[in-house]
Design a protein around this motif. Sequence first.
Motif, PDB file in Angstrom:
ATOM      1  N   UNK A   4      47.508  42.484  50.318  1.00 23.54           N
ATOM      2  CA  UNK A   4      47.412  41.592  49.162  1.00 23.54           C
ATOM      3  C   UNK A   4      48.487  42.017  48.177  1.00 23.54           C
ATOM      4  N   UNK A   5      49.216  41.061  47.622  1.00 23.07           N
ATOM      5  CA  UNK A   5      50.275  41.395  46.674  1.00 23.07           C
ATOM      6  C   UNK A   5      49.716  42.204  45.502  1.00 23.07           C
ATOM      7  N   UNK A   6      50.398  43.285  45.201  1.00 22.31           N
ATOM      8  CA  UNK A   6      50.023  44.179  44.097  1.00 22.31           C
ATOM      9  C   UNK A   6      48.719  44.923  44.357  1.00 22.31           C
ATOM     10  N   UNK A   7      48.167  44.798  45.592  1.00 24.22           N
ATOM     11  CA  UNK A   7      47.017  45.607  45.998  1.00 24.22           C
ATOM     12  C   UNK A   7      45.776  45.478  45.132  1.00 24.22           C
ATOM     13  N   UNK A   8      45.504  44.315  44.539  1.00 25.45           N
ATOM     14  CA  UNK A   8      44.323  44.085  43.684  1.00 25.45           C
ATOM     15  C   UNK A   8      44.291  45.020  42.481  1.00 25.45           C
ATOM     16  N   UNK A   9      45.446  45.442  42.052  1.00 18.71           N
ATOM     17  CA  UNK A   9      45.539  46.380  40.929  1.00 18.71           C
ATOM     18  C   UNK A   9      44.893  45.780  39.679  1.00 18.71           C
ATOM     19  N   UNK A  10      44.023  46.554  39.013  1.00 13.33           N
ATOM     20  CA  UNK A  10      43.389  46.142  37.764  1.00 13.33           C
ATOM     21  C   UNK A  10      42.073  45.413  37.940  1.00 13.33           C
ATOM     22  N   UNK A  11      41.764  44.958  39.166  1.00  9.17           N
ATOM     23  CA  UNK A  11      40.510  44.244  39.416  1.00  9.17           C
ATOM     24  C   UNK A  11      39.384  45.237  39.687  1.00  9.17           C
ATOM     25  N   UNK A  12      38.160  44.875  39.279  1.00  8.95           N
ATOM     26  CA  UNK A  12      37.025  45.761  39.515  1.00  8.95           C
ATOM     27  C   UNK A  12      35.775  44.951  39.844  1.00  8.95           C
ATOM     28  N   UNK A  13      34.760  45.658  40.316  1.00  8.01           N
ATOM     29  CA  UNK A  13      33.487  45.011  40.630  1.00  8.01           C
ATOM     30  C   UNK A  13      32.625  45.004  39.367  1.00  8.01           C
ATOM     31  N   UNK A  14      32.077  43.827  39.053  1.00  7.14           N
ATOM     32  CA  UNK A  14      31.184  43.703  37.900  1.00  7.14           C
ATOM     33  C   UNK A  14      29.847  43.113  38.323  1.00  7.14           C
ATOM     34  N   UNK A  15      28.867  43.265  37.429  1.00 11.27           N
ATOM     35  CA  UNK A  15      27.539  42.704  37.699  1.00 11.27           C
ATOM     36  C   UNK A  15      27.238  41.654  36.635  1.00 11.27           C
ATOM     37  N   UNK A  16      26.854  40.444  37.099  1.00  8.64           N
ATOM     38  CA  UNK A  16      26.536  39.359  36.167  1.00  8.64           C
ATOM     39  C   UNK A  16      25.142  39.626  35.587  1.00  8.64           C
ATOM     40  N   UNK A  17      25.093  39.854  34.266  1.00  9.03           N
ATOM     41  CA  UNK A  17      23.821  40.135  33.602  1.00  9.03           C
ATOM     42  C   UNK A  17      23.105  38.846  33.218  1.00  9.03           C
ATOM     43  N   UNK A  18      23.872  37.840  32.814  1.00 10.01           N
ATOM     44  CA  UNK A  18      23.266  36.559  32.456  1.00 10.01           C
ATOM     45  C   UNK A  18      24.284  35.458  32.650  1.00 10.01           C
ATOM     46  N   UNK A  19      23.762  34.220  32.805  1.00  8.21           N
ATOM     47  CA  UNK A  19      24.636  33.064  32.985  1.00  8.21           C
ATOM     48  C   UNK A  19      23.960  31.854  32.358  1.00  8.21           C
ATOM     49  N   UNK A  20      24.617  31.277  31.333  1.00 11.37           N
ATOM     50  CA  UNK A  20      24.038  30.131  30.618  1.00 11.37           C
ATOM     51  C   UNK A  20      25.056  29.002  30.542  1.00 11.37           C
ATOM     52  N   UNK A  21      24.552  27.775  30.444  1.00 11.78           N
ATOM     53  CA  UNK A  21      25.433  26.624  30.327  1.00 11.78           C
ATOM     54  C   UNK A  21      26.194  26.646  29.015  1.00 11.78           C
ATOM     55  N   UNK A  22      27.449  26.211  29.097  1.00 18.87           N
ATOM     56  CA  UNK A  22      28.276  26.071  27.889  1.00 18.87           C
ATOM     57  C   UNK A  22      27.721  24.906  27.082  1.00 18.87           C
ATOM     58  N   UNK A  23      27.563  25.066  25.767  1.00 18.14           N
ATOM     59  CA  UNK A  23      26.965  23.980  24.956  1.00 18.14           C
ATOM     60  C   UNK A  23      27.806  22.711  24.918  1.00 18.14           C
ATOM     61  N   UNK A  24      29.126  22.841  25.116  1.00 17.53           N
ATOM     62  CA  UNK A  24      30.002  21.672  24.987  1.00 17.53           C
ATOM     63  C   UNK A  24      30.596  21.220  26.327  1.00 17.53           C
ATOM     64  N   UNK A  25      30.232  21.854  27.429  1.00 18.16           N
ATOM     65  CA  UNK A  25      30.789  21.459  28.728  1.00 18.16           C
ATOM     66  C   UNK A  25      29.785  21.786  29.822  1.00 18.16           C
ATOM     67  N   UNK A  26      29.279  20.755  30.472  1.00 17.38           N
ATOM     68  CA  UNK A  26      28.236  20.954  31.478  1.00 17.38           C
ATOM     69  C   UNK A  26      28.700  21.791  32.663  1.00 17.38           C
ATOM     70  N   UNK A  27      29.976  21.691  33.015  1.00 20.02           N
ATOM     71  CA  UNK A  27      30.455  22.385  34.206  1.00 20.02           C
ATOM     72  C   UNK A  27      30.862  23.832  33.937  1.00 20.02           C
ATOM     73  N   UNK A  28      30.846  24.253  32.697  1.00 16.52           N
ATOM     74  CA  UNK A  28      31.211  25.625  32.344  1.00 16.52           C
ATOM     75  C   UNK A  28      29.964  26.445  32.066  1.00 16.52           C
ATOM     76  N   UNK A  29      30.061  27.759  32.371  1.00 18.79           N
ATOM     77  CA  UNK A  29      28.968  28.674  32.089  1.00 18.79           C
ATOM     78  C   UNK A  29      29.479  29.861  31.297  1.00 18.79           C
ATOM     79  N   UNK A  30      28.619  30.327  30.385  1.00 15.02           N
ATOM     80  CA  UNK A  30      28.956  31.522  29.611  1.00 15.02           C
ATOM     81  C   UNK A  30      28.206  32.682  30.246  1.00 15.02           C
ATOM     82  N   UNK A  31      28.986  33.660  30.762  1.00 19.49           N
ATOM     83  CA  UNK A  31      28.354  34.781  31.473  1.00 19.49           C
ATOM     84  C   UNK A  31      28.556  36.076  30.703  1.00 19.49           C
ATOM     85  N   UNK A  32      27.600  36.971  30.859  1.00 19.92           N
ATOM     86  CA  UNK A  32      27.739  38.340  30.375  1.00 19.92           C
ATOM     87  C   UNK A  32      27.857  39.218  31.617  1.00 19.92           C
TER      88      UNK A  32
END
Length: 817
Positions: free
Chosen positions: A48-76
């Motif tokens: 993979x180009x640049x060897x995935x440098x800077x990327x890490x594994x995260x855990x989604x704590x919460x996921x809620x709908x964006x108030x102004x866009x149905x297709x977007x979600x606000x995640x923590x």
Amino acid sequence: MKISYNWLIEYLPIDEDLSKIIGNPQKIAEILTSVGLEVENLEKYEQVRNGLEGLLIGEVLSSEKHPDADKLKITSVSNGHGETLQIVCGASNVAAGQKVIVAPAGTQLYPVSGESFTIKKAKIRGVESNGMLCAEDEIGLGNSHEGIIVLPGNATAGMAAKEYYNLYNDWIFEIGLTPNRMDAMSHIGVAKDVCAYISHHYNKTAKPVSPFNNKFKADNHSKNVEIEIKDHAYCERYAGVSISGITVAESPEWLKNKLKSIGLRPVNNIVDITNFILHETGQPLHAFDLDKIKGDKVIVETLPEGTPFITLDEKERKLSKNDIMICNGDNEPMCIAGVFGGLNSGVSSSTTNIFLESAVFNPASIRKSMLLHNLRTEAAVRFEKGINISLTVEVLKRAAMLVKEIAGGKISSEITDVYPVPRKKKEISLSNHYLKKISGKNYHPDTVKNILTSLNFTIVREGIDNIQVAVPFSNPDISIPADVIEEIMRIDGLDNIEIPTTINMAPAIDTGLKNALEKERIIGWLTGNGFHEIFTNSITNSKYFNDETLATTVKIINSLSEGLNVMRPSMLPTGLECISYNLNRKNSNLLFFEFGKTYSKIENDYHEKQNLALYFTGNKNELNWNSVAKKIDIYFVKGIAEAIFSLAGIQNYEFKIAENEELNECLISAVKDVNIGFIGSVKKPKLESFSIKQPVYFLCIDWDKLISFTNNADISFEPISKFPQVQRDLSILIDKNISYAEIENVVKSLHIKKLKNIQLFDVFENEKLGENKKSLAINFTFLDKEKTMTDDEIETMMNKIISNLENKLNAIIRRNA
């Protein structure tokens, strides 16, 4: 050719003392170049180009709908290091509790396609976003963009993505192989050279690690296939084995990574195994769907001219009667042997039983089929150069075991090996004297023996001053003692050649010509007068020639380069390429000559012609303190042509003015009305096409015709005359359209035996001379070898010349007032 470093070192010995060498890709590159396998490029390969440098594994704590866009979600998202990132995400599959790939703000992403980009903090529909949750295609891991990557639940939040994926990285050697190095067209072949170098230079015995073992064993004999070779001139050896109950699927990661690293696209496990074996050992293999082999029989034969055959690319091709074909028991074609498979016999996703082929086909036949059908495949390239016939069965066994390991199934037959006349190894005797003569170096006999045995040569006999060796089957190009010396010098290191204090250099002499001495004499004269011999490619670019010339030009059917697609019909373009190259490097005064062939095709007949071509540009002489540099002109070039004719013993030649599409001031030289050459200055448009800004002159002599007029018996020696020469000058006024050559012809037609030379020494043009008139001053030299000539004799000859010039050319004699 590409060689993978990770792949290569699998065949190199594991030794602590050698780790600093084997563990260093740069050092391996130096070794390869030293033994004649020039590394044109060494580059790092990343899965993979640049060897995935800077990327890490995260855990989604919460996921809620964006108030102004149905297709977007606000995640923590927890980054695993005590921080929680707010990220606006548009993926439909994001949900709390997932382990995902996170690109924090500031991370550079390298997608599968398109330019890289940097993740920045941003407000999306009024909500702050501090990163991105990634899909496969956005970080180069795959082509999917259906949603974000969701990792298994046991993935650890905070772990770097490159550690989790354990990405494959490698170093790739781009090797420029010469045509005779078919033994190095595989990873094992390259490993052999590396080990030989290490053994010689580090006094440490190093042998390549063999991938072959003795674990092959048939599980049953339920799928036996009969093999018949109808003409062993086309196929020297053919072996096959049946494997049943396989599953055609995607290859394991290790196999895909190896193939991708050298630029190959993984297809499926069966095809990938045959490609892996090809690049590991140099032996091409072919897999047939066993259930499609009618009569459980394979026949190696040729078919009638024009037989239709549909190949894997779904194209119908008309076969030549010389194409080697692999047919089934009903004599139906299944494959163009060693070149390309057939559409109806190949492995597909539904294949469960296969027949693996390992064979040795006639190189010349393979090359003809490859060119005829325009199918330059990896297999065909190796077959045309010659492969190691001793490994046919060993390679097949290794491939069968890999299929069983990766695709499952049972080996359902013994190896069937048809090899009626085993090939004998070539034996070559090499004397110490000849080795010293060619290499310029005194090699100890033990050194010679060690180098050759490390390259798999067998010592047949050792004498006091010579050694006889058997050549390994992996080197079919080695046939004479000089080839063996080349192997010794390669491993010793071409940089270690001892330069003698004196070097005897001989010009290029082709003894096959009618009179090689003429060539040697002319080469000696040219080099003595400041000319340099050049050698240019006889294959050139069709763009240099007009349609009329191309109509009779020999075209390359399967050219390797668009710029090298015809055999040259003229010597001029390749010479201009050489001149342009030198002018661009500030070499502006050039005198070149070349012996080379030109080619043409008239109707169905091919013709080739030997030429002596000369190229002139710049000054005749170098500028120095006591002489003025003089520019080359057409008269200088004509003088060189006359000198060459004189050296060849030709005297009765003449020059005639002619028209030429590429040359100005064109003159044709002829002997007895047979044209033997031409000269001229290259026209400006032609020069501009080669980016040449100064005048260039060209002289081309038909060497075969020149030799046909050469007669050594006519060349004789005589003492210098005891009697003096007498010279007379004559000034004449003639029409401008009359050439000096016409004046010469009039004088020569008088056959005045005592006239030894005629020379033009001045040309004057002025309106006062009259309309369309010019004045020529000519010198005549007379000699009588038996006595001193009187004034009356000389006047008689001069009057004869004058009267003929007056009568035939309307010349006016200019006399002193």
